[in-house]
Motif scaffolding. Sequence first.
Motif, PDB file in Angstrom:
ATOM      1  N   GLN A   1     119.939  55.444  42.916  1.00 58.87           N
ATOM      2  CA  GLN A   1     119.904  54.228  44.010  1.00 58.87           C
ATOM      3  C   GLN A   1     118.159  54.022  43.932  1.00 58.87           C
ATOM      4  N   PHE A   2     117.529  53.149  43.503  1.00 60.46           N
ATOM      5  CA  PHE A   2     115.861  53.080  44.013  1.00 60.46           C
ATOM      6  C   PHE A   2     114.831  53.840  42.745  1.00 60.46           C
ATOM      7  N   LEU A   3     115.360  54.209  42.222  1.00 64.30           N
ATOM      8  CA  LEU A   3     114.239  54.757  41.086  1.00 64.30           C
ATOM      9  C   LEU A   3     114.986  54.490  39.594  1.00 64.30           C
ATOM     10  N   PRO A   4     114.196  54.055  38.889  1.00 62.24           N
ATOM     11  CA  PRO A   4     115.165  54.342  37.449  1.00 62.24           C
ATOM     12  C   PRO A   4     115.258  55.161  36.931  1.00 62.24           C
ATOM     13  N   LYS A   5     116.227  54.811  36.050  1.00 64.65           N
ATOM     14  CA  LYS A   5     116.626  56.416  35.706  1.00 64.65           C
ATOM     15  C   LYS A   5     116.051  56.463  34.211  1.00 64.65           C
ATOM     16  N   ASP A   6     114.908  54.837  33.424  1.00 60.63           N
ATOM     17  CA  ASP A   6     114.593  55.316  32.078  1.00 60.63           C
ATOM     18  C   ASP A   6     113.116  55.788  32.672  1.00 60.63           C
ATOM     19  N   VAL A   7     112.644  56.252  31.617  1.00 61.26           N
ATOM     20  CA  VAL A   7     111.535  57.088  31.446  1.00 61.26           C
ATOM     21  C   VAL A   7     109.929  56.312  31.951  1.00 61.26           C
ATOM     22  N   ARG A   8     110.502  55.117  31.489  1.00 62.10           N
ATOM     23  CA  ARG A   8     108.849  54.225  31.921  1.00 62.10           C
ATOM     24  C   ARG A   8     109.258  53.185  33.114  1.00 62.10           C
ATOM     25  N   GLY A   9     110.300  53.274  33.264  1.00 63.97           N
ATOM     26  CA  GLY A   9     110.965  52.696  34.448  1.00 63.97           C
ATOM     27  C   GLY A   9     110.549  53.686  35.745  1.00 63.97           C
ATOM     28  N   ARG A  10     110.604  54.759  35.581  1.00 69.11           N
ATOM     29  CA  ARG A  10     110.868  56.147  36.922  1.00 69.11           C
ATOM     30  C   ARG A  10     109.377  56.429  36.967  1.00 69.11           C
ATOM     31  N   TYR A  11     108.848  56.110  36.092  1.00 75.68           N
ATOM     32  CA  TYR A  11     107.315  57.113  36.142  1.00 75.68           C
ATOM     33  C   TYR A  11     106.556  55.556  36.099  1.00 75.68           C
ATOM     34  N   GLN A  12     107.181  54.915  36.756  1.00 79.80           N
ATOM     35  CA  GLN A  12     106.022  53.436  36.912  1.00 79.80           C
ATOM     36  C   GLN A  12     106.103  53.361  38.554  1.00 79.80           C
ATOM     37  N   VAL A  13     107.688  53.461  38.831  1.00 81.20           N
ATOM     38  CA  VAL A  13     107.770  53.970  40.177  1.00 81.20           C
ATOM     39  C   VAL A  13     106.864  54.783  41.144  1.00 81.20           C
ATOM     40  N   LEU A  14     107.577  55.993  40.506  1.00 81.79           N
ATOM     41  CA  LEU A  14     106.219  58.051  40.681  1.00 81.79           C
ATOM     42  C   LEU A  14     105.076  57.435  40.425  1.00 81.79           C
ATOM     43  N   GLN A  15     104.606  57.304  40.428  1.00 83.13           N
ATOM     44  CA  GLN A  15     102.918  56.729  40.394  1.00 83.13           C
ATOM     45  C   GLN A  15     101.958  55.849  40.953  1.00 83.13           C
ATOM     46  N   TRP A  16     103.608  54.698  41.699  1.00 80.67           N
ATOM     47  CA  TRP A  16     103.079  54.221  42.902  1.00 80.67           C
ATOM     48  C   TRP A  16     103.123  54.708  44.063  1.00 80.67           C
TER      49      TRP A  16
END
Length: 233
Positions: A85-100
């Motif tokens: 939960q609260f972290l996208p599974k696709d690469v683009r979404g995941r790293y969008q969250v992680l960079q922030w």
Amino acid sequence: MIDLHYWPTPNGHKITLFLEETGLPYTIHPVNISAGDQFKPDFLKIAPNNRMPAIVDHDPPGGGAPVSVFESGAILLYLAEKTGQFLPKDVRGRYQVLQWLFWQMGGLGPMAGQNHHFVQYAPEKIPYAMERYVKETNRLYGVLNRRLEGRDFIDDEGYSIADMAAYPWIVPHERQQQKLEDFPNLKRWFEAIKARPATERAYEKGKQVNTTPTVNENSRSVLFGQTAANVKA
């Protein structure tokens, strides 16, 4: 069951925000940082940097021995992966969250923390330091405000661990000499998260743990006067 070693500071609130959102069972173990609990040997075994929060997960993914994690950003990432939960599974979404998430860990948190120190707690007022950190906090508010233009949350897909990491550092905006009215997108985002039932529960848990100021005359040396000699395994 998760043991949460916690004190109601911005970094501590990040973890209760996540746990209250997901309903994961957890037990709070207060770490009174004003009294020096963070330097106790048992806590240092879990959190070698002598900072809370830290967790011990007694039901880790895949089973086996309990898993301990320190550093609030790492804890959020661990819990997101544990629950899905609260972290996208696709690469683009995941790293969008992680960079922030990393933006908060490396920028907003440390700079706002220095803002708190020099504006509120330093024994002498140093105008250069105060101006430096108030302005840098202001710049970071502007970065987040720009990111939130046209978005409800930091991630395009919705509420995430990036929001949970950033929100508690915006809560003390008045102490940071910032006006939310100057950042309309951030203000809208802030009010939306504040109104979430899980946020209300998380902050109520904090009030149950401690209602007194973390920094006072007795705690200054504990919080701000430590050296390597105080880190004992």
